[in-house]
Design a protein around this motif. Structure first.
Motif, PDB file in Angstrom:
ATOM      1  N   SER A 223      27.265  67.063  57.422  1.00 24.85           N
ATOM      2  CA  SER A 223      25.937  66.795  57.987  1.00 24.85           C
ATOM      3  C   SER A 223      24.945  67.863  57.574  1.00 24.85           C
ATOM      4  CB  SER A 223      26.022  66.729  59.518  1.00 24.85           C
ATOM      5  OG  SER A 223      27.015  65.822  59.943  1.00 24.85           O
ATOM      6  N   VAL A 224      25.389  69.113  57.567  1.00 26.65           N
ATOM      7  CA  VAL A 224      24.515  70.214  57.170  1.00 26.65           C
ATOM      8  C   VAL A 224      24.131  70.084  55.702  1.00 26.65           C
ATOM      9  CG1 VAL A 224      24.262  72.715  57.040  1.00 26.65           C
ATOM     10  CG2 VAL A 224      25.619  71.701  58.879  1.00 26.65           C
ATOM     11  N   LEU A 225      25.122  69.810  54.860  1.00 26.98           N
ATOM     12  CA  LEU A 225      24.861  69.721  53.413  1.00 26.98           C
ATOM     13  C   LEU A 225      23.973  68.533  53.075  1.00 26.98           C
ATOM     14  CD1 LEU A 225      28.448  70.565  52.104  1.00 26.98           C
ATOM     15  CD2 LEU A 225      26.424  72.044  52.040  1.00 26.98           C
ATOM     16  N   ARG A 226      24.031  67.477  53.885  1.00 30.50           N
ATOM     17  CA  ARG A 226      23.190  66.307  53.622  1.00 30.50           C
ATOM     18  C   ARG A 226      21.781  66.459  54.171  1.00 30.50           C
ATOM     19  NH1 ARG A 226      28.094  63.731  54.906  1.00 30.50           N
ATOM     20  NH2 ARG A 226      27.420  63.417  57.066  1.00 30.50           N
ATOM     21  N   ASP A 227      21.548  67.499  54.958  1.00 33.06           N
ATOM     22  CA  ASP A 227      20.217  67.747  55.514  1.00 33.06           C
ATOM     23  C   ASP A 227      19.361  68.414  54.430  1.00 33.06           C
ATOM     24  OD1 ASP A 227      17.960  68.575  56.915  1.00 33.06           O
ATOM     25  OD2 ASP A 227      19.084  69.102  58.720  1.00 33.06           O
ATOM     26  N   GLY A 228      18.658  67.575  53.668  1.00 31.86           N
ATOM     27  CA  GLY A 228      17.939  68.074  52.499  1.00 31.86           C
ATOM     28  C   GLY A 228      16.895  69.114  52.825  1.00 31.86           C
ATOM     29  N   ARG A 229      16.155  68.902  53.908  1.00 31.39           N
ATOM     30  CA  ARG A 229      15.091  69.842  54.246  1.00 31.39           C
ATOM     31  C   ARG A 229      15.673  71.206  54.622  1.00 31.39           C
ATOM     32  NH1 ARG A 229      10.558  69.266  59.060  1.00 31.39           N
ATOM     33  NH2 ARG A 229       8.949  70.520  58.067  1.00 31.39           N
ATOM     34  N   PHE A 230      16.727  71.187  55.430  1.00 32.18           N
ATOM     35  CA  PHE A 230      17.338  72.457  55.838  1.00 32.18           C
ATOM     36  C   PHE A 230      17.951  73.171  54.642  1.00 32.18           C
ATOM     37  CE2 PHE A 230      21.086  74.887  57.116  1.00 32.18           C
ATOM     38  CZ  PHE A 230      20.496  75.803  57.969  1.00 32.18           C
ATOM     39  N   MET A 231      18.669  72.441  53.784  1.00 30.14           N
ATOM     40  CA  MET A 231      19.294  73.081  52.628  1.00 30.14           C
ATOM     41  C   MET A 231      18.237  73.646  51.677  1.00 30.14           C
ATOM     42  SD  MET A 231      22.453  73.134  53.181  1.00 30.14           S
ATOM     43  CE  MET A 231      22.890  73.841  51.594  1.00 30.14           C
ATOM     44  N   ALA A 232      17.074  73.005  51.623  1.00 30.73           N
ATOM     45  CA  ALA A 232      15.981  73.568  50.826  1.00 30.73           C
ATOM     46  C   ALA A 232      15.536  74.903  51.405  1.00 30.73           C
ATOM     47  CB  ALA A 232      14.809  72.593  50.770  1.00 30.73           C
ATOM     48  N   VAL A 233      15.460  74.997  52.747  1.00 32.06           N
ATOM     49  CA  VAL A 233      15.106  76.258  53.395  1.00 32.06           C
ATOM     50  C   VAL A 233      16.170  77.316  53.117  1.00 32.06           C
ATOM     51  CG1 VAL A 233      14.800  77.381  55.649  1.00 32.06           C
ATOM     52  CG2 VAL A 233      13.676  75.205  55.178  1.00 32.06           C
ATOM     53  N   VAL A 234      17.453  76.914  53.130  1.00 34.18           N
ATOM     54  CA  VAL A 234      18.529  77.853  52.812  1.00 34.18           C
ATOM     55  C   VAL A 234      18.368  78.374  51.388  1.00 34.18           C
ATOM     56  CG1 VAL A 234      21.026  78.043  52.425  1.00 34.18           C
ATOM     57  CG2 VAL A 234      20.173  76.902  54.467  1.00 34.18           C
ATOM     58  N   GLY A 235      18.048  77.489  50.454  1.00 31.70           N
ATOM     59  CA  GLY A 235      17.839  77.920  49.076  1.00 31.70           C
ATOM     60  C   GLY A 235      16.664  78.871  48.942  1.00 31.70           C
ATOM     61  N   LEU A 236      15.589  78.599  49.647  1.00 33.81           N
ATOM     62  CA  LEU A 236      14.428  79.490  49.609  1.00 33.81           C
ATOM     63  C   LEU A 236      14.750  80.826  50.264  1.00 33.81           C
ATOM     64  CD1 LEU A 236      11.700  76.845  50.512  1.00 33.81           C
ATOM     65  CD2 LEU A 236      12.093  77.889  48.278  1.00 33.81           C
ATOM     66  N   SER A 237      15.541  80.773  51.330  1.00 33.76           N
ATOM     67  CA  SER A 237      15.979  82.015  51.974  1.00 33.76           C
ATOM     68  C   SER A 237      16.790  82.865  51.001  1.00 33.76           C
ATOM     69  CB  SER A 237      16.822  81.683  53.213  1.00 33.76           C
ATOM     70  OG  SER A 237      17.464  82.833  53.713  1.00 33.76           O
ATOM     71  N   PHE A 238      17.621  82.214  50.202  1.00 36.10           N
ATOM     72  CA  PHE A 238      18.406  82.928  49.192  1.00 36.10           C
ATOM     73  C   PHE A 238      17.494  83.636  48.190  1.00 36.10           C
ATOM     74  CE2 PHE A 238      20.199  82.697  44.869  1.00 36.10           C
ATOM     75  CZ  PHE A 238      21.252  83.586  45.003  1.00 36.10           C
ATOM     76  N   GLY A 349      24.839  71.699  66.754  1.00 33.18           N
ATOM     77  CA  GLY A 349      25.327  72.114  65.449  1.00 33.18           C
ATOM     78  C   GLY A 349      24.771  73.453  65.025  1.00 33.18           C
ATOM     79  N   ARG A 350      24.299  74.226  65.986  1.00 37.48           N
ATOM     80  CA  ARG A 350      23.641  75.488  65.647  1.00 37.48           C
ATOM     81  C   ARG A 350      24.561  76.459  64.924  1.00 37.48           C
ATOM     82  NH1 ARG A 350      20.428  75.949  71.315  1.00 37.48           N
ATOM     83  NH2 ARG A 350      18.472  74.972  70.632  1.00 37.48           N
ATOM     84  N   GLY A 351      25.832  76.488  65.305  1.00 38.99           N
ATOM     85  CA  GLY A 351      26.751  77.419  64.666  1.00 38.99           C
ATOM     86  C   GLY A 351      26.900  77.130  63.190  1.00 38.99           C
ATOM     87  N   ARG A 352      27.116  75.859  62.831  1.00 32.55           N
ATOM     88  CA  ARG A 352      27.277  75.498  61.430  1.00 32.55           C
ATOM     89  C   ARG A 352      25.989  75.759  60.647  1.00 32.55           C
ATOM     90  NH1 ARG A 352      30.525  72.019  64.344  1.00 32.55           N
ATOM     91  NH2 ARG A 352      32.592  71.560  63.471  1.00 32.55           N
ATOM     92  N   TYR A 353      24.872  75.407  61.241  1.00 25.33           N
ATOM     93  CA  TYR A 353      23.592  75.637  60.565  1.00 25.33           C
ATOM     94  C   TYR A 353      23.339  77.139  60.375  1.00 25.33           C
ATOM     95  CZ  TYR A 353      21.770  70.847  60.391  1.00 25.33           C
ATOM     96  OH  TYR A 353      21.572  69.525  60.068  1.00 25.33           O
ATOM     97  N   GLN A 354      23.615  77.935  61.395  1.00 30.44           N
ATOM     98  CA  GLN A 354      23.434  79.374  61.267  1.00 30.44           C
ATOM     99  C   GLN A 354      24.418  79.959  60.260  1.00 30.44           C
ATOM    100  OE1 GLN A 354      21.135  81.325  62.322  1.00 30.44           O
ATOM    101  NE2 GLN A 354      20.079  80.078  63.838  1.00 30.44           N
ATOM    102  N   GLY A 355      25.628  79.404  60.201  1.00 30.67           N
ATOM    103  CA  GLY A 355      26.587  79.863  59.216  1.00 30.67           C
ATOM    104  C   GLY A 355      26.093  79.628  57.793  1.00 30.67           C
ATOM    105  N   MET A 356      25.505  78.451  57.554  1.00 29.66           N
ATOM    106  CA  MET A 356      24.973  78.159  56.225  1.00 29.66           C
ATOM    107  C   MET A 356      23.801  79.082  55.894  1.00 29.66           C
ATOM    108  SD  MET A 356      25.547  76.275  53.601  1.00 29.66           S
ATOM    109  CE  MET A 356      26.581  74.966  54.272  1.00 29.66           C
ATOM    110  N   TYR A 357      22.959  79.351  56.889  1.00 30.15           N
ATOM    111  CA  TYR A 357      21.842  80.274  56.668  1.00 30.15           C
ATOM    112  C   TYR A 357      22.352  81.690  56.379  1.00 30.15           C
ATOM    113  CZ  TYR A 357      17.921  83.329  57.867  1.00 30.15           C
ATOM    114  OH  TYR A 357      16.967  84.318  57.848  1.00 30.15           O
ATOM    115  N   THR A 358      23.351  82.123  57.127  1.00 27.70           N
ATOM    116  CA  THR A 358      23.942  83.440  56.881  1.00 27.70           C
ATOM    117  C   THR A 358      24.532  83.514  55.477  1.00 27.70           C
ATOM    118  OG1 THR A 358      24.464  83.700  59.238  1.00 27.70           O
ATOM    119  CG2 THR A 358      25.671  85.095  57.701  1.00 27.70           C
TER     120      THR A 358
END
Length: 430
Positions: A223-238, A349-358
């Motif tokens: 679910s996290v990986l399919r969330d395009g907007r969030f994964m874009a934010v993760v990429g920008l955070s990187f 799903g905050r833990g998984r989302y925060q894990g991906m951000y971390t």
């Protein structure tokens, strides 16, 4: 008005500003904040690890770099697993496991001597120490109201930097006495954090009702990986993290090649910690209700071009001035970015989302040294700083595009009540 009256008026404004900065946050937040501060006060190992391996143990600089990379790799590996644990087991159990494991592995790192053993234990330290981050951020999102989250994350970031500034100053004195004492001191401080969590912090993970389970599917890593907007934010955070990492990996190498001493680098970088401790809270008061898209675009540009200005530095004073520029970007970016991640994360799903951000920051910590070394060796430091400006521009454009969507795209809901429910005394009086 007399000077005495003006002074009293100014002091009154300062006291009022401080009260407004800390008021209204639940007591559980302050115990979590205190745990963060204690943890960073004991962060000796990260400060003197390279010196310990090269001076005390006699290993090469290349080996010290390998151990540093393994620490980062451990963080990359644990980010996702810790996020899953945070959602499945709960925030509190994950924190207890992470901090207890960190205390054990850090203490063990002070005793092992064989190079393979040191490398292996360093990898475990990276895994354990990074595992607490998704749980801390998820718990903070659970217990703090949405409108207070930027302020809460800013206060937590301030504690991280205050603790690190004190520990960095004390690490040198500890190392002169005994490197082993530094490892054991960090282990003891981390164990104190685990005790604080066990005694003072109840579990904050929201409990799903039968109706919620039927209406909202379980949040998995897919679910996290399919969330395009969030994964874009993760990429920008990187991308942004790659820029900020250059303060620790690219800047000392470039200054050394330019003939500056380690003391010169220390003086320039000290500006970063001083400004964060001095300005984080007042700047947050200014930005906390402003448009996050504009803040992230602006901070990305200032970070990129702040490092870009390093190409024109020829003295310690000018290097320190460039540090001032990108530190201001860091002060704005850190709480805004963390709050955005929470607002894009479904409550359960905050833990998984925060894990991906971390993971984005852990990956940047692993890749940045390789990137800076390659750029400096192959093309020269000026190209590294130009690259930072380009990356900052790309990140700014990315934030502007990704955050154009309507407010309805944000998944955040009001902070749930913890169990047991807090009483009115759990709030800090205004």
């Amino acid at each position: 008005m007399s000077r005495a009256g003006e002074r009293r008026t100014g002091e009154g404004r300062i006291r009022r500003a401080v009260r407004e900065s800390v008021s209204g946050l639940p007591r559980a937040f302050w115990w979590l904040w205190l745990s963060t501060l204690v943890n960073r006060l004991g962060a000796f190992v990260a400060t003197f690890m390279a010196l310990y391996l090269t001076l005390d143990r006699g290993y090469s600089a290349s080996y010290a770099g390998l151990v540093a990379a393994l620490l980062g790799l451990g963080g990359v590996v644990s980010s996702i697993g810790a996020g899953v644990m945070t959602d499945r087991l709960g925030r509190r159990p994950t924190l207890l496991v992470a901090q207890s494991s960190t205390a054990v592995t850090v203490a063990a790192l002070g005793f092992v001597e064989h190079p393979v053993a040191i490398a292996g234990v360093a990898f475990l330290v990276g895994m354990a120490s990074n595992a607490s981050r998704p749980a801390v951020q998820a718990m903070m999102a659970d217990i703090v109201r949405p409108e207070d989250r930027v302020r809460a994350f800013s206060l937590n970031y301030w504690a991280i930097n205050l603790g690190f500034a004190v520990s960095a100053a004390g690490a040198g004195f500890v190392a002169e006495y005994s490197y082993l004492a530094g490892f054991l001191a960090e282990a003891a401080m981390t164990l104190i954090c685990a005790i604080l969590v066990f005694v003072k912090l109840p579990e904050s993970r929201p409990v799903r009702t039968a109706q919620e389970k039927a209406a909202e599917p379980e949040v998995g890593l897919g679910s996290v990986l399919r969330d395009g907007r969030f994964m874009a934010v993760v990429g920008l955070s990187f991308l942004v993290a790659l820029i900020f990492q250059q303060g620790a990996v690219g800047l000392p190498v470039a200054m050394g090649q330019a003939g500056f001493t380690p003391a010169d680098y220390g003086m320039a970088l000290a500006v970063n910690g001083v400004l964060i401790v001095a300005l984080q809270i007042p700047v947050t008061r200014f930005i906390e209700h402003r448009d996050p898209r504009r803040l992230l675009v602006l901070s990305s540009l200032v970070a990129g071009y702040g490092f870009g200005l390093t190409a024109f530095a020829g003295s310690v004073g000018v290097f320190a001035l460039t540090v001032c520029v990108w530190t201001l970007a860091e002060i704005v970016n850190a709480p805004t970015q963390t709050s955005l991640v929470v607002s894009l994360s479904p409550t359960h799903g905050r833990g998984r989302y925060q894990g991906m951000y971390t993971l984005s920051w852990s990956a940047a910590a692993l890749i940045a040294p390789l990137m800076s070394g390659f750029m400096i060796d192959r093309y020269g430091a000026d190209w590294l700083w130009a690259g930072c400006a380009v990356v900052g521009t790309v990140a700014a454009v990315g934030y502007w595009v990704v955050m154009r969507g309507p407010a309805a795209d944000v998944k955040d809901t009001p902070a749930p009540t913890m169990a047991p429910a807090p009483t009115p005394t759990d709030e800090v009086a205004a």
